[in-house]
Design a protein around this motif. Structure first.
Motif, PDB file in Angstrom:
ATOM      1  N   ILE A  41      -0.831  -1.278   5.302  1.00 13.75           N
ATOM      2  CA  ILE A  41      -1.273  -2.861   5.375  1.00 13.75           C
ATOM      3  C   ILE A  41      -2.658  -2.856   5.634  1.00 13.75           C
ATOM      4  O   ILE A  41      -2.961  -2.173   6.542  1.00 13.75           O
ATOM      5  N   TYR A  42      -3.745  -3.152   4.813  1.00  9.77           N
ATOM      6  CA  TYR A  42      -4.984  -3.374   5.125  1.00  9.77           C
ATOM      7  C   TYR A  42      -5.441  -4.710   5.351  1.00  9.77           C
ATOM      8  O   TYR A  42      -5.046  -5.576   4.791  1.00  9.77           O
ATOM      9  N   GLY A  43      -6.594  -4.797   5.995  1.00 10.74           N
ATOM     10  CA  GLY A  43      -7.420  -6.181   6.494  1.00 10.74           C
ATOM     11  C   GLY A  43      -6.588  -6.555   7.393  1.00 10.74           C
ATOM     12  O   GLY A  43      -6.617  -7.746   7.927  1.00 10.74           O
ATOM     13  N   VAL A  44      -5.927  -5.924   8.583  1.00 13.34           N
ATOM     14  CA  VAL A  44      -5.428  -6.110   9.706  1.00 13.34           C
ATOM     15  C   VAL A  44      -5.908  -5.166  10.859  1.00 13.34           C
ATOM     16  O   VAL A  44      -6.302  -4.410  10.728  1.00 13.34           O
ATOM     17  N   LYS A  45      -6.104  -5.948  12.247  1.00 15.29           N
ATOM     18  CA  LYS A  45      -6.445  -5.215  13.219  1.00 15.29           C
ATOM     19  C   LYS A  45      -5.835  -5.961  14.527  1.00 15.29           C
ATOM     20  O   LYS A  45      -5.626  -7.039  14.581  1.00 15.29           O
ATOM     21  N   GLU A  46      -4.946  -4.854  15.198  1.00 10.75           N
ATOM     22  CA  GLU A  46      -4.368  -5.353  16.568  1.00 10.75           C
ATOM     23  C   GLU A  46      -3.215  -6.753  15.972  1.00 10.75           C
ATOM     24  O   GLU A  46      -3.509  -7.781  16.662  1.00 10.75           O
ATOM     25  N   LYS A  47      -2.527  -6.499  15.180  1.00  7.52           N
ATOM     26  CA  LYS A  47      -1.374  -7.384  14.498  1.00  7.52           C
ATOM     27  C   LYS A  47      -2.393  -8.669  14.145  1.00  7.52           C
ATOM     28  O   LYS A  47      -1.579  -9.785  14.178  1.00  7.52           O
ATOM     29  N   THR A  48      -3.535  -8.790  13.588  1.00  8.57           N
ATOM     30  CA  THR A  48      -3.981 -10.030  13.353  1.00  8.57           C
ATOM     31  C   THR A  48      -4.835  -9.851  12.002  1.00  8.57           C
ATOM     32  O   THR A  48      -5.461  -8.776  11.516  1.00  8.57           O
ATOM     33  N   ILE A  49      -4.697 -10.679  11.046  1.00  7.63           N
ATOM     34  CA  ILE A  49      -5.195 -10.376   9.715  1.00  7.63           C
ATOM     35  C   ILE A  49      -6.695 -10.855   9.975  1.00  7.63           C
ATOM     36  O   ILE A  49      -7.127 -11.892  10.398  1.00  7.63           O
ATOM     37  N   ILE A  50      -7.745  -9.897   9.644  1.00  5.03           N
ATOM     38  CA  ILE A  50      -8.990  -9.890   9.768  1.00  5.03           C
ATOM     39  C   ILE A  50      -9.645  -9.946   8.560  1.00  5.03           C
ATOM     40  O   ILE A  50     -10.877 -10.547   8.431  1.00  5.03           O
ATOM     41  N   GLY A  51      -9.080  -9.787   7.389  1.00  4.37           N
ATOM     42  CA  GLY A  51      -9.551  -9.810   6.166  1.00  4.37           C
ATOM     43  C   GLY A  51     -10.195  -8.480   5.705  1.00  4.37           C
ATOM     44  O   GLY A  51     -10.697  -7.647   6.828  1.00  4.37           O
TER      45      GLY A  51
END
Length: 108
Positions: A41-51
Motif C-alpha cells: 500500500i503506497y501513499g500512506v504514513k503512520e496509518k494515514t493516507i498522505i497521498g
C-alpha cells in the motif's frame, strides 16, 4: 502487507528495494491458504493516507513499469496488479496487489 509513503523506482537501489519487497511477498505462497493476496500500500504514513507526490499516479504506466522491471530482473516473474485510488479531498494513493501463485521461489 507492506506500507510505503512513496514508491520510487528510478535508481538501481530503488528498483532493487521495490523488487525485493515484491518477491518477498510473492514467495510467501501457502498451499493451505491459496486465497491470500499480498499488498504493498503506497501513499500512506503512520496509518494515514498522505497521498503520493513522486510515485507515478497513472496506474497503467506504473503497472507497465513494474512489469518491465519484473521481466528484466526476476524469474519466474510474479504477477502483480496496480490499483489507484483517490480520496474525497483529492489525495492519490494505491496498492500493488500480488496474487498467490505456486511458482516460487522468485529470484533475482
Amino acid at each position: 502487507m507492506d506500507f510505503k509513503s512513496e514508491i520510487a523506482a528510478s535508481t538501481s537501489e530503488q528498483k532493487a528495494d521495490l523488487l525485493k519487497d515484491i518477491i518477498a511477498i510473492a514467495n510467501t505462497y501457502d498451499n493451505n491458504n491459496y486465497s491470500d493476496h499480498g499488498f504493498i500500500i503506497y501513499g500512506v504514513k503512520e496509518k494515514t493516507i498522505i497521498g503520493i507526490i513522486q510515485t507515478e499516479s497513472d496506474t497503467d504506466k506504473f503497472q507497465n513499469h513494474i512489469e518491465q522491471l519484473l521481466k528484466t530482473y526476476i524469474t519466474p516473474m510474479p504477477q502483480v496488479y496496480v490499483i489507484g485510488f483517490k480520496t474525497a479531498d483529492g489525495k492519490k494513493w494505491g496498492a500493488i496487489v500480488i496474487p498467490p501463485r505456486n511458482t516460487k521461489p522468485h529470484m533475482f
